[in-house]
Every structure is written in C-alpha cells, then in structure tokens.
Design a protein around this motif. Structure first.
Motif, mmCIF file in Angstrom:
data_model
loop_
_atom_site.group_PDB
_atom_site.id
_atom_site.type_symbol
_atom_site.label_atom_id
_atom_site.label_comp_id
_atom_site.label_asym_id
_atom_site.label_seq_id
_atom_site.Cartn_x
_atom_site.Cartn_y
_atom_site.Cartn_z
ATOM 1 N N SER A 94 -16.750 2.098 5.561
ATOM 2 C CA SER A 94 -17.774 2.831 4.807
ATOM 3 C C SER A 94 -17.252 4.191 4.350
ATOM 4 O O SER A 94 -17.579 4.647 3.249
ATOM 5 C CB SER A 94 -19.028 3.005 5.658
ATOM 6 O OG SER A 94 -19.549 1.760 6.067
ATOM 7 N N ALA A 95 -16.434 4.838 5.186
ATOM 8 C CA ALA A 95 -15.881 6.148 4.805
ATOM 9 C C ALA A 95 -14.943 6.020 3.615
ATOM 10 O O ALA A 95 -14.976 6.833 2.686
ATOM 11 C CB ALA A 95 -15.158 6.769 6.002
ATOM 12 N N GLY A 124 -14.325 6.712 -2.443
ATOM 13 C CA GLY A 124 -13.739 6.092 -3.620
ATOM 14 C C GLY A 124 -12.301 5.661 -3.418
ATOM 15 O O GLY A 124 -11.568 5.457 -4.394
ATOM 16 N N LYS A 125 -11.881 5.525 -2.171
ATOM 17 C CA LYS A 125 -10.505 5.149 -1.849
ATOM 18 C C LYS A 125 -10.395 3.685 -1.435
ATOM 19 O O LYS A 125 -9.390 3.295 -0.834
ATOM 20 C CB LYS A 125 -9.982 6.032 -0.713
ATOM 21 C CG LYS A 125 -9.813 7.491 -1.099
ATOM 22 C CD LYS A 125 -8.703 7.686 -2.102
ATOM 23 C CE LYS A 125 -8.435 9.153 -2.375
ATOM 24 N NZ LYS A 125 -7.297 9.343 -3.294
ATOM 25 N N THR A 142 -5.564 5.488 1.186
ATOM 26 C CA THR A 142 -6.064 4.523 0.203
ATOM 27 C C THR A 142 -5.975 3.129 0.788
ATOM 28 O O THR A 142 -4.939 2.752 1.356
ATOM 29 C CB THR A 142 -5.273 4.600 -1.108
ATOM 30 O OG1 THR A 142 -5.343 5.935 -1.617
ATOM 31 C CG2 THR A 142 -5.845 3.645 -2.143
ATOM 32 N N LEU A 143 -7.051 2.370 0.634
ATOM 33 C CA LEU A 143 -7.135 1.022 1.186
ATOM 34 C C LEU A 143 -7.322 0.038 0.040
ATOM 35 O O LEU A 143 -8.244 0.180 -0.767
ATOM 36 C CB LEU A 143 -8.299 0.926 2.173
ATOM 37 C CG LEU A 143 -8.565 -0.428 2.817
ATOM 38 C CD1 LEU A 143 -7.379 -0.863 3.664
ATOM 39 C CD2 LEU A 143 -9.827 -0.385 3.664
ATOM 40 N N THR A 166 -2.786 9.887 -3.854
ATOM 41 C CA THR A 166 -2.494 8.858 -2.856
ATOM 42 C C THR A 166 -1.154 9.163 -2.211
ATOM 43 O O THR A 166 -0.139 9.316 -2.904
ATOM 44 C CB THR A 166 -2.464 7.461 -3.495
ATOM 45 O OG1 THR A 166 -3.741 7.176 -4.060
ATOM 46 C CG2 THR A 166 -2.136 6.404 -2.452
ATOM 47 N N LYS A 167 -1.165 9.254 -0.869
ATOM 48 C CA LYS A 167 0.069 9.489 -0.125
ATOM 49 C C LYS A 167 0.529 8.238 0.621
ATOM 50 O O LYS A 167 1.720 7.941 0.634
ATOM 51 C CB LYS A 167 -0.130 10.638 0.862
ATOM 52 C CG LYS A 167 -0.386 11.989 0.197
ATOM 53 C CD LYS A 167 -0.517 13.096 1.234
ATOM 54 C CE LYS A 167 -0.750 14.441 0.560
ATOM 55 N NZ LYS A 167 -0.880 15.539 1.549
ATOM 56 N N LYS A 168 -0.399 7.539 1.247
ATOM 57 C CA LYS A 168 -0.058 6.317 1.968
ATOM 58 C C LYS A 168 -1.034 5.222 1.557
ATOM 59 O O LYS A 168 -2.236 5.455 1.429
ATOM 60 C CB LYS A 168 -0.084 6.540 3.484
ATOM 61 C CG LYS A 168 0.919 7.575 3.980
ATOM 62 C CD LYS A 168 1.090 7.495 5.485
ATOM 63 C CE LYS A 168 1.811 6.229 5.899
ATOM 64 N NZ LYS A 168 2.060 6.195 7.363
ATOM 65 N N LEU A 169 -0.479 4.032 1.385
ATOM 66 C CA LEU A 169 -1.240 2.906 0.857
ATOM 67 C C LEU A 169 -1.220 1.766 1.863
ATOM 68 O O LEU A 169 -0.167 1.424 2.395
ATOM 69 C CB LEU A 169 -0.640 2.460 -0.479
ATOM 70 C CG LEU A 169 -1.314 1.309 -1.216
ATOM 71 C CD1 LEU A 169 -2.710 1.711 -1.644
ATOM 72 C CD2 LEU A 169 -0.487 0.915 -2.428
ATOM 73 N N LEU A 170 -2.390 1.193 2.114
ATOM 74 C CA LEU A 170 -2.512 0.062 3.033
ATOM 75 C C LEU A 170 -3.040 -1.141 2.255
ATOM 76 O O LEU A 170 -4.113 -1.078 1.650
ATOM 77 C CB LEU A 170 -3.462 0.393 4.187
ATOM 78 C CG LEU A 170 -3.706 -0.730 5.202
ATOM 79 C CD1 LEU A 170 -2.399 -1.115 5.893
ATOM 80 C CD2 LEU A 170 -4.744 -0.327 6.226
#
Length: 313
Positions: A215-216, A221-222, A292-293, A249-253
């Motif tokens: 939810s966070a 908006g990530k 960012t997810l 965006t620094k790290k992407l999952l």
C-alpha cells in the motif's frame, strides 16, 4: 475584462447612464424606506456631480460583478490568451487507507499500453502503520541471522589442568589453572554460543505488514504493473536502457508470478541496483530496500490469492 463588462452593461441598458443609475437604485432599494432618501439625493445632483455619481455607480457595479464567471458572446470571439491563467489546477489527492480498489495502467519494458488492472483495496490500499512494518522487519532480520557465533569456555580451552605454582610461598596470586579468563589465551566467560535469534510474530501480523508495504508503494506512485517480464535477449543493455528512462529511481525490484525467466535473470545479474524475486518470495524488507516495485499481472494475482487463505490449513 473591466472594459468588456462595462461594454455589456452599457449595451444592456435601454436608456442613458441616468436611466441605468435609476434602475440600479430601484432594484437595490425597492420596497424599503431608504428608496425615497436615495431618490431625493439623486434629484439634487446636477451637472458634473451627476456625471461623476453615474460613473462611480458603474464602477461599483463592475466591482460587484467582476468575481462572476463570464463567457464571451457569439459575436465577441474567444478570450484573449494573455488574460487566461496558464497555471495548472490543483487536483485533490486521493485519501490513503480507505481500502478502495485502485485502477493502475499496465505497460511493459517497451512502454507500450497494455490496458488497466484493478488492484484490490484490501491489499493495496491499507492505512500505513509504521509499528507493524517495524515489527515485521525486525522479525525478518533476526530470523535470517546465522547465529554461528561461538566462544570457548574454560573446559574447551586447550591447556593443562595442572596447578601452575604452589599455593603459598611464591608471593604471587593463587591460581589453580592457566586456562582461566584472566590469562592470555584463556576462556571467555559468558560469551556467545550458537543459537537462533528468531522470535515469534503472528502470521496475521506478517501478512498485514506485506499489505502495508504494498500500500505504501502504491500510495507513493512507485508501484508499476507489467503485462509480463519477458525481455527479447539476455543483454544487460535492455534493462539499463529501461532503468535510465525511469525518474527518481535508485533501486528496482522485479517480481514475477512464476519461475524467473532465464533471459531476465542473465540480463540483471550484473546490475547491483536491479533485483528479481518470485511472487512467493516477496517480503517487506525487500520492498522497503527498493524504492520502485515492478510486478507482473501474474505476480499481483498470486499475491492477492494468497492473502485471504486461512492461516490454519
């Protein structure tokens, strides 16, 4: 704008400025005792005083109607562009934590439009509770500790058990062994031993922590939804090009529903800022570690289906 309003007022009036003033006074003061007073005052005005009173009346009417929204007539054309405000209107922000379903656009690595997807509000729109997040993160970090730390006690230290010197007559302090903690190379008292650092957290709390983390990201908006996580080749430049297009965006999952595609795995294994997880391995700490997810449709479906399942199976 003031000139336009005054022109309308003059055009709408059937007579001259005195008739406009009389009609204005009549409409404002009809049926009251002040009507006769204003009429007497108006009759005493003459010459320049009458003209100045009429123009002040028009100015007051312009000020009165200047706050209303006017649209141009059919014969007047559009408003001048320099009078229109170019400032964007502030839209009301969505209230977070109402468990409302969210409509998210779906795309892919090529930024193609793939429609929309509805995210369940009971999973992606919960109130943000930092205490739950803190408990779950502490539980995760404590549970993954190896706990292999070990020190030797006095019985485990290598050395003889002989008394080093006589009890009396040497002037030294009395000792019974050289393996004590006060000697170099001796034992460690009350030192750590191999153990588990894990503690119990209820499954409902762990499940709630995952919902709050999702939810966070959705509220910030990530959270991005992809049709799938397929890449054309195993080249790293494909992921790098997509990462460079993203802002803030620094790290992407990346989270996929089923087994990880081999091409995607090879294209991201050299990037320390891009990680991949299956839906079954999605956890709170990994979500918070990446700003960012990106989830596929299948991953969202697996997560939503897993949440309502009964705890005691």
């Amino acid at each position: 704008m003031a000139a336009l309003i005054s022109k309308r007022l003059l055009r709408c009036s059937s007579g001259s400025l005195p008739s406009l003033g009389r009609s204005y006074f009549n409409s404002r003061n009809a049926g009251s005792s002040s009507f006769y007073k204003s009429r007497d005052v108006f009759s005493r005005l003459s010459g320049e005083r009458l003209l100045s009173a009429e123009y002040s009346l028009v100015r007051s009417m312009i000020r009165q109607f200047s706050t209303s929204i006017l649209t141009p007539g059919p014969d007047e054309g559009a408003f001048p562009s320099d009078l229109l405000s170019k400032k964007t209107l502030a839209t009301s922000e969505r209230t977070i934590g109402l468990c409302q379903d969210l409509l998210i656009p779906v795309t892919n690595f090529h930024n193609e439009d793939k429609g929309f997807m509805v995210l369940h509000g009971d999973v992606f729109d919960l109130p943000i509770r930092k205490d739950i997040i803190h408990r779950v993160v502490r539980w995760q970090l404590a549970k993954r500790q190896q706990g292999t730390h070990c020190t030797k006690t006095i019985s485990e230290v290598s050395g003889t058990g002989r008394k080093p010197w006589n009890q009396k007559g040497t002037g030294k302090a009395r000792h019974g062994t050289l393996r004590g903690p006060q000697f170099r190379g001796g034992a460690t008292m009350h030192g750590p031993k191999p153990r588990s650092h894990a503690f119990k957290v209820n499954k409902k709390v762990r499940r709630l922590g995952l919902k709050i983390a999702l939810s966070a990201r959705a509220a910030e908006g990530k959270l991005l939804i992809f049709e799938d996580l397929e890449v054309p080749t195993h080249k790293t430049k494909n992921i790098v090009n997509y990462y460079n297009q993203m802002e803030n965006t620094k790290k992407l999952l990346l989270v996929d529903g089923g087994p990880i595609d081999e091409k995607l795995k090879l294209s991201t294994q050299n990037l320390h800022y891009v990680n991949i997880l299956p839906a079954i391995g999605l956890n709170v700490y990994s979500i918070l570690l990446h700003d960012t997810l990106v989830m596929s449709r299948a991953a969202v479906t697996r997560i939503v289906e897993r949440m309502p399942t009964p705890i005691n199976r």
